[in-house]
Motif scaffolding. Sequence first.
Motif, PDB file in Angstrom:
ATOM      1  N   ILE A 115       6.259   0.938  -2.239  1.00  0.00           N
ATOM      2  CA  ILE A 115       7.509   0.912  -3.016  1.00  0.00           C
ATOM      3  C   ILE A 115       7.896   2.316  -3.478  1.00  0.00           C
ATOM      4  O   ILE A 115       8.886   2.482  -4.175  1.00  0.00           O
ATOM      5  CB  ILE A 115       7.464  -0.069  -4.210  1.00  0.00           C
ATOM      6  CG1 ILE A 115       6.376   0.306  -5.221  1.00  0.00           C
ATOM      7  CG2 ILE A 115       7.289  -1.496  -3.719  1.00  0.00           C
ATOM      8  CD1 ILE A 115       6.592  -0.346  -6.588  1.00  0.00           C
ATOM      9  N   GLY A 116       7.159   3.326  -3.088  1.00  0.00           N
ATOM     10  CA  GLY A 116       7.542   4.688  -3.448  1.00  0.00           C
ATOM     11  C   GLY A 116       6.343   5.613  -3.387  1.00  0.00           C
ATOM     12  O   GLY A 116       5.195   5.156  -3.314  1.00  0.00           O
ATOM     13  N   LEU A 138      -0.122   3.240  -7.667  1.00  0.00           N
ATOM     14  CA  LEU A 138      -0.335   2.291  -8.755  1.00  0.00           C
ATOM     15  C   LEU A 138      -1.771   1.784  -8.685  1.00  0.00           C
ATOM     16  O   LEU A 138      -2.495   2.062  -7.729  1.00  0.00           O
ATOM     17  CB  LEU A 138       0.648   1.131  -8.617  1.00  0.00           C
ATOM     18  CG  LEU A 138       2.127   1.530  -8.675  1.00  0.00           C
ATOM     19  CD1 LEU A 138       3.019   0.394  -8.217  1.00  0.00           C
ATOM     20  CD2 LEU A 138       2.486   1.965 -10.086  1.00  0.00           C
ATOM     21  N   TYR A 193       4.114   7.162  -5.072  1.00  0.00           N
ATOM     22  CA  TYR A 193       3.246   7.281  -6.241  1.00  0.00           C
ATOM     23  C   TYR A 193       2.190   6.201  -6.077  1.00  0.00           C
ATOM     24  O   TYR A 193       2.376   5.261  -5.313  1.00  0.00           O
ATOM     25  CB  TYR A 193       4.030   7.082  -7.551  1.00  0.00           C
ATOM     26  CG  TYR A 193       5.046   5.967  -7.464  1.00  0.00           C
ATOM     27  CD1 TYR A 193       6.374   6.228  -7.155  1.00  0.00           C
ATOM     28  CD2 TYR A 193       4.658   4.636  -7.648  1.00  0.00           C
ATOM     29  CE1 TYR A 193       7.295   5.203  -7.038  1.00  0.00           C
ATOM     30  CE2 TYR A 193       5.575   3.614  -7.540  1.00  0.00           C
ATOM     31  CZ  TYR A 193       6.890   3.903  -7.233  1.00  0.00           C
ATOM     32  OH  TYR A 193       7.792   2.893  -7.104  1.00  0.00           O
ATOM     33  N   THR A 221       0.829  -1.202   0.000  1.00  0.00           N
ATOM     34  CA  THR A 221       0.000   0.000   0.000  1.00  0.00           C
ATOM     35  C   THR A 221       0.864   1.253   0.000  1.00  0.00           C
ATOM     36  O   THR A 221       1.917   1.270   0.659  1.00  0.00           O
ATOM     37  CB  THR A 221      -0.941   0.033   1.237  1.00  0.00           C
ATOM     38  OG1 THR A 221      -1.428   1.370   1.434  1.00  0.00           O
ATOM     39  CG2 THR A 221      -0.229  -0.414   2.505  1.00  0.00           C
TER      40      THR A 221
HETATM   41  N1  ADE Z   1      -0.392   0.019  -4.266  1.00  0.00           N
HETATM   42  C1  ADE Z   1      -0.620   1.102  -5.035  1.00  0.00           C
HETATM   43  N2  ADE Z   1       0.443   1.911  -5.059  1.00  0.00           N
HETATM   44  C2  ADE Z   1       1.401   1.328  -4.285  1.00  0.00           C
HETATM   45  C3  ADE Z   1       2.727   1.674  -3.917  1.00  0.00           C
HETATM   46  N3  ADE Z   1       3.304   2.799  -4.323  1.00  0.00           N
HETATM   47  N4  ADE Z   1       3.400   0.829  -3.103  1.00  0.00           N
HETATM   48  C4  ADE Z   1       2.815  -0.301  -2.664  1.00  0.00           C
HETATM   49  N5  ADE Z   1       1.573  -0.677  -2.968  1.00  0.00           N
HETATM   50  C5  ADE Z   1       0.854   0.125  -3.771  1.00  0.00           C
END
Ligand code: ADE
Length: 238
Positions: free
Chosen positions: A132-133, A137, A135, A87
Amino acid sequence: MLFDVFTIFPDGLKPYLEISILQRAIKNGLLDVHLHDLRSWTIDRHHTTDDTPYGGGGGMVMKCEPVFAAVEDVLGAPPACPVIMMTPQGRTFTQHVAQELVAYPRLALVCGRYEGIDERIREHLITDQISIGDYVLTGGELPALVLIDAITRLIPGALGDPDGAQDDSFASGLLEYPHYTRPPEFRGWGVPEVLQSGDHGAIARWRREQSLKRTLEKRPDLLEKFDLTPADRKYLAR
Ligand code: ADE
């Protein structure tokens, strides 16, 4: 090391597990990835995993029942290993976190989808949350693959070269030095003399200095946390 991945798109993760280092790690018994389709734990005809939010507003919310049922079915209640939610609200994934997580023999990864997940999943099932950063997804599937990839590289024997992960950018706290391979000249561009000298001491010094130079240029923030040797300081003070 075993990863249990809970997702509504298990097929989306498969291709990446069937190539290169991950495929070889699986074949050699160093890595196993069990993909669990959350829809298999739904009980309605339409295999619903989301619903409209209490309080109104747009978007859909991932429901509690299939996620709890799937994770508890596979891992027991309470679950036998860390249950990580992918997340953007999680702690940031770094090489340091990968090194921390490779110590576990088993990890469960829950991939969120839709606009959000029912908060009770976060509060009562999930034990860790990773981003993971900064932004957003469309789901947690790519982040789960990123995590599996970075952690697998750290499993002893997963890379062909036993020292493979040691010189990685970030592994030491510095960015990696430049690499060259044959030919010695390409379109008039040469290879640094020192790398062809056979002088291993000089090569090691050059690589260290290049790492320091790159880190200073591109990621000075990393240098602030790094334990510089007297020789490093001398080089940087030039
Ligand atoms: N789900 C949507 N964006 C994400 C992100 N940047 N890192 C981990 N899970 C995600």
